[in-house]
Design a protein around this motif. Structure first.
Motif, PDB file in Angstrom:
ATOM      1  N   UNK A 252      17.241   5.374  -4.608  1.00  0.00           N
ATOM      2  CA  UNK A 252      18.155   4.310  -5.021  1.00  0.00           C
ATOM      3  C   UNK A 252      19.390   4.195  -4.133  1.00  0.00           C
ATOM      4  N   UNK A 253      19.664   5.236  -3.320  1.00  0.00           N
ATOM      5  CA  UNK A 253      20.802   5.208  -2.394  1.00  0.00           C
ATOM      6  C   UNK A 253      20.386   4.845  -0.971  1.00  0.00           C
ATOM      7  N   UNK A 254      19.102   4.576  -0.781  1.00  0.00           N
ATOM      8  CA  UNK A 254      18.611   4.234   0.550  1.00  0.00           C
ATOM      9  C   UNK A 254      18.293   5.434   1.420  1.00  0.00           C
ATOM     10  N   UNK A 255      18.302   6.623   0.846  1.00  0.00           N
ATOM     11  CA  UNK A 255      17.989   7.843   1.597  1.00  0.00           C
ATOM     12  C   UNK A 255      16.479   8.117   1.526  1.00  0.00           C
ATOM     13  N   UNK A 256      15.925   8.712   2.582  1.00  0.00           N
ATOM     14  CA  UNK A 256      14.492   9.046   2.555  1.00  0.00           C
ATOM     15  C   UNK A 256      14.149   9.939   1.364  1.00  0.00           C
ATOM     16  N   UNK A 257      12.989   9.683   0.791  1.00  0.00           N
ATOM     17  CA  UNK A 257      12.559  10.413  -0.409  1.00  0.00           C
ATOM     18  C   UNK A 257      11.169  10.981  -0.172  1.00  0.00           C
ATOM     19  N   UNK A 258      10.928  12.179  -0.653  1.00  0.00           N
ATOM     20  CA  UNK A 258       9.637  12.833  -0.487  1.00  0.00           C
ATOM     21  C   UNK A 258       8.535  12.019  -1.157  1.00  0.00           C
ATOM     22  N   UNK A 259       7.358  12.002  -0.507  1.00  0.00           N
ATOM     23  CA  UNK A 259       6.203  11.270  -1.032  1.00  0.00           C
ATOM     24  C   UNK A 259       5.087  12.257  -1.362  1.00  0.00           C
ATOM     25  N   UNK A 260       4.178  11.855  -2.253  1.00  0.00           N
ATOM     26  CA  UNK A 260       3.050  12.727  -2.572  1.00  0.00           C
ATOM     27  C   UNK A 260       2.168  12.945  -1.341  1.00  0.00           C
ATOM     28  N   UNK A 261       1.534  14.101  -1.266  1.00  0.00           N
ATOM     29  CA  UNK A 261       0.571  14.330  -0.185  1.00  0.00           C
ATOM     30  C   UNK A 261      -0.656  13.463  -0.453  1.00  0.00           C
TER      31      UNK A 261
ATOM     32  N   UNK B  71       0.837  -1.205   0.000  1.00  0.00           N
ATOM     33  CA  UNK B  71       0.000   0.000   0.000  1.00  0.00           C
ATOM     34  C   UNK B  71       0.871   1.255   0.000  1.00  0.00           C
ATOM     35  N   UNK B  72       1.921   1.262   0.817  1.00  0.00           N
ATOM     36  CA  UNK B  72       2.820   2.423   0.881  1.00  0.00           C
ATOM     37  C   UNK B  72       3.559   2.622  -0.442  1.00  0.00           C
ATOM     38  N   UNK B  73       3.955   1.522  -1.085  1.00  0.00           N
ATOM     39  CA  UNK B  73       4.632   1.635  -2.380  1.00  0.00           C
ATOM     40  C   UNK B  73       3.690   2.148  -3.461  1.00  0.00           C
ATOM     41  N   UNK B  74       2.415   1.745  -3.394  1.00  0.00           N
ATOM     42  CA  UNK B  74       1.427   2.263  -4.351  1.00  0.00           C
ATOM     43  C   UNK B  74       1.316   3.775  -4.213  1.00  0.00           C
ATOM     44  N   UNK B  75       1.344   4.255  -2.964  1.00  0.00           N
ATOM     45  CA  UNK B  75       1.206   5.700  -2.755  1.00  0.00           C
ATOM     46  C   UNK B  75       2.464   6.445  -3.189  1.00  0.00           C
ATOM     47  N   UNK B  76       3.622   5.924  -2.817  1.00  0.00           N
ATOM     48  CA  UNK B  76       4.871   6.660  -3.048  1.00  0.00           C
ATOM     49  C   UNK B  76       5.532   6.371  -4.395  1.00  0.00           C
ATOM     50  N   UNK B  77       5.152   5.251  -5.019  1.00  0.00           N
ATOM     51  CA  UNK B  77       5.816   4.798  -6.248  1.00  0.00           C
ATOM     52  C   UNK B  77       7.321   4.639  -6.048  1.00  0.00           C
ATOM     53  N   UNK B  78       7.683   4.189  -4.834  1.00  0.00           N
ATOM     54  CA  UNK B  78       9.083   3.963  -4.482  1.00  0.00           C
ATOM     55  C   UNK B  78       9.181   2.779  -3.537  1.00  0.00           C
ATOM     56  N   UNK B  79      10.377   2.203  -3.429  1.00  0.00           N
ATOM     57  CA  UNK B  79      10.574   1.198  -2.381  1.00  0.00           C
ATOM     58  C   UNK B  79      10.370   1.868  -1.019  1.00  0.00           C
ATOM     59  N   UNK B  80       9.952   1.077  -0.045  1.00  0.00           N
ATOM     60  CA  UNK B  80       9.717   1.604   1.297  1.00  0.00           C
ATOM     61  C   UNK B  80      10.347   0.684   2.335  1.00  0.00           C
TER      62      UNK B  80
ATOM     63  N   UNK C  33       8.771   4.603   5.377  1.00  0.00           N
ATOM     64  CA  UNK C  33       9.482   5.716   4.756  1.00  0.00           C
ATOM     65  C   UNK C  33       9.860   5.282   3.353  1.00  0.00           C
ATOM     66  N   UNK C  34       9.606   6.155   2.391  1.00  0.00           N
ATOM     67  CA  UNK C  34      10.022   5.895   1.011  1.00  0.00           C
ATOM     68  C   UNK C  34      11.516   6.179   0.903  1.00  0.00           C
ATOM     69  N   UNK C  35      12.199   5.355   0.119  1.00  0.00           N
ATOM     70  CA  UNK C  35      13.645   5.550  -0.048  1.00  0.00           C
ATOM     71  C   UNK C  35      14.006   5.626  -1.529  1.00  0.00           C
TER      72      UNK C  35
END
Length: 175
Positions: free
Chosen positions: A118-127, A44-53, A114-116
């Motif tokens: 490609x370097x494993x750093x936190x990444x901004x997610x859509x509101x 569900x979190x990946x669907x929202x962020x379109x990123x690994x979590x 938390x979305x990450x």
């Protein structure tokens, strides 16, 4: 970054409880359920962020009803609120006895991811934009649950003990 609707993250996962999933009493092991919940909530979190979590926290999972061998576990997950890089995901867990035609809620929980990048750093997610009355309620309450999580982790300081008690009461009575 484009805003997303809560329903876009809705995820349903079903698992059949097999002998390897049970304890000596023929009930689903709690650890196996937590594992399945983590997978469903992460989707569900990946669907929202379109990123690994990655999982950041697991809140107050209570086992209200045991789930037996041969029952089907249905996990429904949906993002309730997105912060800058983190997302709260609410889950409801049901046990279905297919021959009897019953479906009973057994658990509810909140996980934080938390979305990450490609370097494993936190990444901004859509509101997140809640649409229904329940989505708006969960969205509003998510801020208080987040404050409680941060408080419990020692990352938020409250001078007022009453505020801490109120947050704890809110959190524990939602279960």
């Amino acid at each position: 970054m484009k805003e997303k609707f809560a329903k876009e993250s809705h995820t349903v996962m079903n698992e059949l409880v097999l002998p390897n999933d049970t304890n000596t009493f023929g009930n689903l092991m709690g650890g196996r359920l937590l594992y399945w919940m983590d997978i469903c909530a992460a989707m569900a979190a990946q669907k929202h962020s379109n990123n690994p979590v990655v999982t950041v926290s697991v809140d107050n999972v209570s086992f209200k009803r045991s789930i037996g061998l041969g029952e089907v576990v249905t996990i429904e997950a949906q993002v309730t609120r997105a912060f800058s890089t983190s997302m709260e995901v609410r889950m409801e867990i049901f046990a279905q006895n297919l021959p009897e035609g019953t479906k009973i809620k057994s658990n509810e929980a909140y996980y934080t991811f938390v979305a990450i990048d490609e370097n494993g750093a936190p990444k901004q997610v859509p509101s997140l934009h809640p649409q229904t009355e329940l989505e708006r309620k969960l969205y509003d309450e998510a801020l208080r649950r987040r404050e409680l999580r941060l408080l419990m982790a020692g990352k938020l300081k409250h001078e007022n003990a009453t505020a801490i008690k109120d947050l704890f009461t809110l959190f524990t009575h939602q279960q």
